[in-house]
Structure formats: structure tokens, C-alpha cells
Design a protein around this motif. Structure first.
Motif, PDB file in Angstrom:
ATOM      1  N   UNK A 159      37.548  38.289  31.738  1.00 56.06           N
ATOM      2  CA  UNK A 159      37.568  37.133  32.734  1.00 56.06           C
ATOM      3  C   UNK A 159      38.294  37.470  33.692  1.00 56.06           C
ATOM      4  N   UNK A 160      37.588  37.956  34.394  1.00 57.82           N
ATOM      5  CA  UNK A 160      37.502  38.330  35.906  1.00 57.82           C
ATOM      6  C   UNK A 160      38.370  37.833  36.839  1.00 57.82           C
ATOM      7  N   UNK A 161      38.100  36.488  37.126  1.00 53.28           N
ATOM      8  CA  UNK A 161      38.641  35.335  38.563  1.00 53.28           C
ATOM      9  C   UNK A 161      38.912  34.382  37.484  1.00 53.28           C
ATOM     10  N   UNK A 162      39.624  33.682  38.125  1.00 52.55           N
ATOM     11  CA  UNK A 162      39.873  32.150  38.290  1.00 52.55           C
ATOM     12  C   UNK A 162      40.346  31.629  39.654  1.00 52.55           C
ATOM     13  N   UNK A 163      38.926  30.725  40.141  1.00 55.20           N
ATOM     14  CA  UNK A 163      39.394  29.928  41.502  1.00 55.20           C
ATOM     15  C   UNK A 163      38.326  28.613  41.217  1.00 55.20           C
ATOM     16  N   UNK A 164      38.610  27.992  42.483  1.00 55.76           N
ATOM     17  CA  UNK A 164      37.685  27.449  42.608  1.00 55.76           C
ATOM     18  C   UNK A 164      35.989  27.603  42.774  1.00 55.76           C
TER      19      UNK A 164
END
Length: 338
Positions: A159-164
Motif C-alpha cells: 500500500x503506497x498511498x491513501x488519498x482521494x
């Protein structure tokens, strides 16, 4: 790392899955209260084939024959997938891990999250996965992505990013999950944590899994988007809240403006006279900072049916274009047999 087998037997695939997790995490501590059951996870992921009538709205952009994956989430054959795989389908077939195929019916579609729900028939049986708390996963976590059908396989991903995420088709997630490396059989794929719980459902191949890095990967819809609406989807086939206003345009960001790339036939945008090449520069008397901000301002005007006052640049001319919006679902043939 990617390991794929077609066709695949559950026990053999379970060994691959165990290997994928062992390489990603190392041996699980003996005191861990809940550990992965590889065979259960493998057998819960199914392949999906859908046939869509050629005169359906989505056939123009998504085709009439679609394939993907789904995940069994209860003991009655309820299968969660990404909705565009089965949207407007007249025939749906699911294929279990043992290669057997079963007819299925679409029972719900949610354009806000993008989820679709199916129920398999005629004796279908498979283990089901528990749902995880997707808000608990963190950037840097290693997870497992699993696909069914002809592309059946398992891959350890990070998991490299959590964003809109703002999609050009009038779609917005406040928080999406982005993983690397990319998997090819992504639509409807299961994203699973080390306890074998479902974290997300595969939606897209993206060119920037990490913003500004040019790193390709996949976008998964977090399972947390399902839990608040699941009861509505099962009871009514859709969420029970006012529908968002829909225009029927495909948009592209261009120097702080939004260019109309496509206009859906018979859509509110077409009726109002919007056309490809138009530049949207304002909505409801307000400017916006990008695609996500445009959607929030658009949806903040009221429910579906509200007239949306757009400001459009055509050449050097600023033109007001009022668009009587609509409920997107009403333009889809979600039961083509009727």
C-alpha cells in the motif's frame, strides 16, 4: 512478486498464497490470535463473465463482453465486485476456484462507491471472507491482491498511498487505496490483509500510484465504503439517500479548467447543448480548483434534478449553460431482461 496459474486447484493455489505471504511477512507469530487460512481465501475469490446488450449506455465505453473477479462475502452466495464489470448485464456467470460455473443475478449497484453485488445460484457454495477495517491499513503495509477466473492469481503488493481519487466519469472517493506493483487482472480483485480479511475491491490500473512519482499501480475501493450502505443495497438495490446530480460528461483537467471530452448520448449534458471541447470554468457562480472540487461544488447544489448553472468557455466566449441534472441510475438498464 506475482504468481499466476490457469486453471488453478484450491490446494495448489493455497500453497502459492502461503508462499506469497511468507515472502511478504515472514512466519506468523504463534501467539497471533487470528491467522490466514490460505485455502479459504483462495476459494472465496471467483471469476465473473458478463454479457451486456449492445444498445446499453455502458456498452459504448465498456464493451458488451466483460470479465473480472468478485469476492464472496456471506454464506448465501453474495458476491462483491466492482460495478462496471456487471453494470447493465443481461447474463452473468461466476466461476469458482474449482472451475465450475454458475449463473448469477445482479442485486445492487452503487454509483457513488462503484460497488456491485451479485448472488450466485444453482448450488453455488464457497467460503466467504470477513470484512476488514480498511481505515486501519497504513501506507507501507504489505497486502495480498487476488484475482479469479482466467486471470486467477495472487500477488504480494504494498500500500503506497491513501488519498482521494477523482474519476473523469463524475466519480469521487474521499479516500482510495493505491498499491504497487500493478496487477493486470485488477477489476473486482480482492485486496486482503494478513489475517485473510477483505480490505478493498480492485477498480483501476493507474499511472501514478504515488503522486508525482510516475509509479504505476492499482486503485482499490476501500471496504469501509460498503459497510454503511450494505443494508440498503440488500433491501433496495441502491443506497437510500437523495441521488447526486449527474450531467453525463467525461472530463479532463487542463490548466485549472475542465475540458469536456465526451458527452453521453441522451444525457442531461447533451440535452443542454454541451459538446466536446467545451471548457467548464465555473459552476453555480463559483470557480473551482480541480476535478474533485468541481464535483463537490456540483453535488452541493442539491439532489438530482437540480438545474446546474455552468459557465463554459467556447473559444474566447464565456457562455452560461444551465443543465437540468438527473439521477444517473435512471439512465442505466440495470435489469435488461425487463
Amino acid at each position: 512478486m506475482r504468481v499466476v496459474s490457469t486453471p488453478v486447484a484450491p490446494r495448489w493455489a493455497a500453497g502459492i498464497l502461503f508462499l506469497a505471504f511468507a515472502l511478504a511477512f515472514g512466519p506468523a507469530p504463534a501467539a497471533e490470535p487470528e491467522q490466514l487460512d490460505p485455502e479459504r481465501v483462495v476459494r472465496s475469490v471467483v471469476g465473473i463473465r458478463a454479457v451486456v446488450p449492445p444498445d446499453s449506455q455502458s456498452a459504448r465505453s465498456l464493451g458488451t463482453e466483460r470479465e473480472g473477479s468478485g469476492v464472496v462475502i456471506d454464506g448465501s452466495g453474495l458476491i462483491l465486485t466492482i460495478g462496471y464489470t456487471v453494470m447493465e448485464a443481461s447474463q452473468i456467470q461466476v466461476t469458482a476456484a474449482d472451475g465450475r460455473s454458475y449463473p448469477a443475478n445482479m442485486i445492487a449497484y452503487d454509483p457513488v462507491s462503484g460497488f456491485g453485488l451479485l448472488r450466485a445460484e444453482l448450488g453455488f457454495q464457497a467460503p466467504w471472507l470477513r470484512l476488514a477495517d480498511s481505515s486501519a491499513v497504513k501506507e507501507g503495509d504489505t497486502l495480498l491482491a487476488l484475482s479469479g477466473g482466467d486471470g486467477r492469481g495472487a500477488a504480494a503488493v504494498k500500500l503506497v498511498s491513501k488519498r482521494e481519487f477523482a474519476g473523469y466519469w463524475e466519480y469521487l472517493l474521499d479516500e482510495a487505496l493505491f498499491t504497487f506493483p500493478p496487477i493486470r487482472a485488477f477489476n473486482g480483485a480482492a485486496l486482503v490483509n494478513r489475517e485473510g480479511r477483505l480490505v478493498g475491491i480492485g477498480s483501476l490500473l493507474v499511472m501514478e500510484a504515488m503522486e508525482g512519482r510516475g509509479l504505476p499501480g492499482n486503485m482499490f475501493v476501500p471496504i469501509s465504503a460498503l459497510e454503511p450502505i450494505l443494508a440498503d443495497l440488500l433491501a433496495y438495490g441502491r443506497r437510500q439517500e437523495p441521488a447526486r446530480p449527474w450531467l453525463g460528461v467525461t472530463l479532463r483537467e487542463e490548466m485549472g479548467r475542465l475540458m469536456v471530452e465526451k458527452v453521453s448520448p441522451r444525457s442531461p449534458a447533451e440535452s443542454a447543448g454541451l459538446r466536446p471541447g467545451d471548457l467548464i470554468v465555473g459552476v453555480g457562480g463559483q470557480r473551482f480548483s480541480g476535478l474533485a472540487d468541481f464535483y463537490r461544488k456540483l453535488w452541493g447544489l442539491g439532489p438530482a434534478g437540480v438545474v446546474v448553472p455552468l459557465e463554459v468557455m467556447r473559444g474566447a466566449t464565456l457562455t452560461p449553460v444551465p443543465v437540468p441534472s438527473a439521477d444517473r441510475v435512471r439512465f442505466l438498464r440495470l435489469n435488461p431482461t425487463l
